[in-house]
Design a protein around this motif. Structure first.
Motif, PDB file in Angstrom:
ATOM      1  N   ASP A 156      42.278  41.876  37.528  1.00  0.00           N
ATOM      2  CA  ASP A 156      41.705  40.674  38.148  1.00  0.00           C
ATOM      3  C   ASP A 156      40.716  40.001  37.207  1.00  0.00           C
ATOM      4  OD1 ASP A 156      43.207  41.123  40.378  1.00  0.00           O
ATOM      5  OD2 ASP A 156      41.589  41.978  41.582  1.00  0.00           O
ATOM      6  N   ARG A 194      40.100  33.360  47.124  1.00  0.00           N
ATOM      7  CA  ARG A 194      38.742  33.888  47.017  1.00  0.00           C
ATOM      8  C   ARG A 194      37.762  32.827  46.517  1.00  0.00           C
ATOM      9  NH1 ARG A 194      38.338  39.230  43.610  1.00  0.00           N
ATOM     10  NH2 ARG A 194      39.090  37.791  41.989  1.00  0.00           N
ATOM     11  N   GLY A 233      33.354  32.542  40.424  1.00  0.00           N
ATOM     12  CA  GLY A 233      34.376  33.236  41.193  1.00  0.00           C
ATOM     13  C   GLY A 233      35.787  32.876  40.781  1.00  0.00           C
ATOM     14  N   ASN A 324      41.495  31.218  42.375  1.00  0.00           N
ATOM     15  CA  ASN A 324      41.458  32.673  42.204  1.00  0.00           C
ATOM     16  C   ASN A 324      41.775  33.318  43.551  1.00  0.00           C
ATOM     17  OD1 ASN A 324      40.768  35.415  41.712  1.00  0.00           O
ATOM     18  ND2 ASN A 324      39.342  34.776  40.110  1.00  0.00           N
ATOM     19  N   VAL A 326      42.896  36.471  46.254  1.00  0.00           N
ATOM     20  CA  VAL A 326      42.541  37.859  46.522  1.00  0.00           C
ATOM     21  C   VAL A 326      43.509  38.767  45.763  1.00  0.00           C
ATOM     22  CG1 VAL A 326      42.330  39.605  48.334  1.00  0.00           C
ATOM     23  CG2 VAL A 326      41.568  37.265  48.762  1.00  0.00           C
ATOM     24  N   SER A 327      42.999  39.908  45.340  1.00  0.00           N
ATOM     25  CA  SER A 327      43.800  40.819  44.516  1.00  0.00           C
ATOM     26  C   SER A 327      45.140  41.147  45.174  1.00  0.00           C
ATOM     27  CB  SER A 327      43.027  42.123  44.284  1.00  0.00           C
ATOM     28  OG  SER A 327      43.752  42.994  43.468  1.00  0.00           O
TER      29      SER A 327
END
Length: 494
Positions: A156, A194, A233, A324, A326-327
């Motif tokens: 990430d 995110r 972020g 970006n 979420v994983s």
């Protein structure tokens, strides 16, 4: 044989009058059980017992019909019962005694905790034996989960979940289709997103200079942009000095510089740069950005609020939106980005393909999942065998106790219920001990190797539940097997 049975019955006569626990004399109790379940009965005696049981069943059936008929005709029921054969009355009395042979809830709880309370050391050792199996299960699942979380965090940071949204082109006119101004707000509403960072371009000829004495051609390759949102972020950016724009600095002529731009301009926090025929104060400087966003190292970001007072919205079109996710959710976010950014014309939005890191992350996570499932199955089998062995040994050691309880009138179902609940209690305690030890072992592993601590959440309730369930299954069969044996045989082990 018949004389011996008659003598035994006479010695155990209080049992017929007061129930299975009426006679506390061990000799009379054992003789009574021997009479009820003779081990050396001849075939003729067994056939006689079967005929008597059949006759009692038929008499009970006649009694039920007579009582129903008397109630229907309005005749007294007691008089009807007195007129019935004695065998039927004996059957009724025996049936009533059997109906009274049950345990109340308080008795069930007392008998279920009797073993652990009377033998705390053995119960604790049994619980620890069960806990070792659960500890192995938690550790085997927790270590791969921690490795997976650590690797996912590294990918990430490298940009595995960063997606870039760019303006598309009209297929007929080949002109750029602008991204609507409402797009950043709509993108932020996507649940797996995110953070998002919107970058707006400025009119041609807008450059940043160290002072107002520099010529227009000495731009040094520095681009001037307007940034809105969360660069830290979205781009995994880190500020080396100062801060990003907030409510106090957004509406003033302030700038944040990339690492390369700050070196070329040779300015620091508190100094000023010359942009668009005015001075702008430097309030922040970025560290070098990750590889996937390194082009913004040579950029100067203007405060959005003050930039809108100098340029119109047409002069500041959206150049890109950095998203970006979420994983592990980048593919899902990418599939809905175009329709979210421009619902009227999704084909006019260009969404970047997932990076090679995203595909690598997905393959590695799939490998970790298969590894965790395989190791978890092995640990579950090992833990189940350990729990079963512990409970089987505990039950077989108490065959004498089972025989004594059977001799005192306890039924097979009551014995089974006692050991089922006792095994559940011991298994639950062992499961809780195993969860605590397993979590501590995983914590020590992650702390020593500087990894991310992670344990699958489903293991926390599943561990004690599995321990209790396996303990019940392991203790039920030997306890029922021992309870079905004649009490005299079981008491020989005392």
């Amino acid at each position: 044989m018949s004389q011996r049975r008659g003598r035994a019955t006479s010695l155990a006569s209080p049992t017929d009058e007061y129930g299975p626990l009426g006679d506390t004399n061990p000799r009379s109790v054992i003789l009574a059980v021997s009479a009820a379940e003779p081990e050396e009965a001849s075939p003729a005696e067994r056939r006689a017992l079967q005929r008597r049981a059949k006759a009692d069943a038929q008499a009970a059936k006649k009694e039920a019909k007579a009582v129903a008929r008397a109630a229907k005709q309005g005749r007294p029921v007691q008089a009807t019962l007195k007129a019935l054969p004695k065998a039927s009355k004996a059957s009724t009395r025996s049936k009533a005694l059997k109906q009274r042979r049950h345990l109340y809830f308080s008795d069930v709880v007392a008998t279920a905790t009797l073993g652990p309370r009377s033998r705390p050391v053995r119960a604790l050792l049994s619980a620890i034996g069960i806990g070792i199996g659960i500890t192995a299960l938690v550790a085997v699942l927790g270590v791969p989960a921690s490795e997976q979380a650590t690797r996912r965090a590294e990918l990430d940071v490298w940009g595995a979940n960063v997606i870039e949204v760019l303006p598309g082109q009209d297929r007929q006119t080949y002109e750029a289709i602008p991204i609507p101004d409402t797009a950043p707000e709509m993108v932020a509403r996507i649940r797996p997103v995110r953070a998002a960072f919107t970058i707006r371009s400025l009119p041609d000829g807008t450059y940043a200079y160290r002072n107002d004495k520099m010529s227009a051609g000495e731009s040094g390759g520095i681009t001037v942009l307007v940034g809105e949102g969360d660069p830290e972020g979205a781009l995994n950016a880190v500020l080396a000095e100062g801060r990003w724009f907030d409510e106090a600095t957004n509406d003033f002529p302030t700038v944040v510089l990339g690492a390369t731009a700050a070196q070329r301009l040779r300015v620091g926090i508190g100094q000023q740069v010359w942009i668009a025929q005015s001075w702008w104060a430097v309030i922040g400087i970025f560290d070098p950005l990750p590889r996937y966003s390194r082009t913004y190292d040579s950029a100067v970001f203007l405060a959005p609020g003050w930039a809108k007072t100098l340029f119109s919205s047409e002069e500041m079109p959206i150049q890109s939106i950095e998203v970006n996710a979420v994983s592990g959710q980048a593919p899902a976010v990418r599939s809905v980005l175009a329709a979210t950014v421009n619902p009227a014309q999704p084909s006019g939005v260009k969404v970047s393909s997932l990076s090679d890191l995203a595909y690598s992350q997905e393959q590695e996570m799939a490998t970790f999942r298969r590894l965790a499932l395989g190791l978890g199955a092995v640990a579950l089998l090992v833990g189940g065998i350990g729990i079963a062995n512990t409970m089987v040994v505990a039950v077989m050691e108490r065959r004498g106790e089972i025989g004594l309880r059977r001799a005192l009138g306890a039924r097979t179902g009551q014995i089974g219920l006692q050991f089922v609940l006792e095994a559940a209690v011991i298994g639950l305690v062992g499961g809780l001990i195993g969860i605590a030890l397993g979590a501590y072992a995983v914590f020590c592993y992650t702390a020593y190797g500087s990894r991310v601590f992670a344990i699958p959440l489903w293991v926390l309730p599943a561990g004690p539940a599995m321990a209790a369930a396996v303990g019940i299954l392991a203790g039920l069969y030997p306890s029922l097997k021992a309870a079905r044996q004649p009490p005299t045989t079981a008491l020989r082990t005392v």
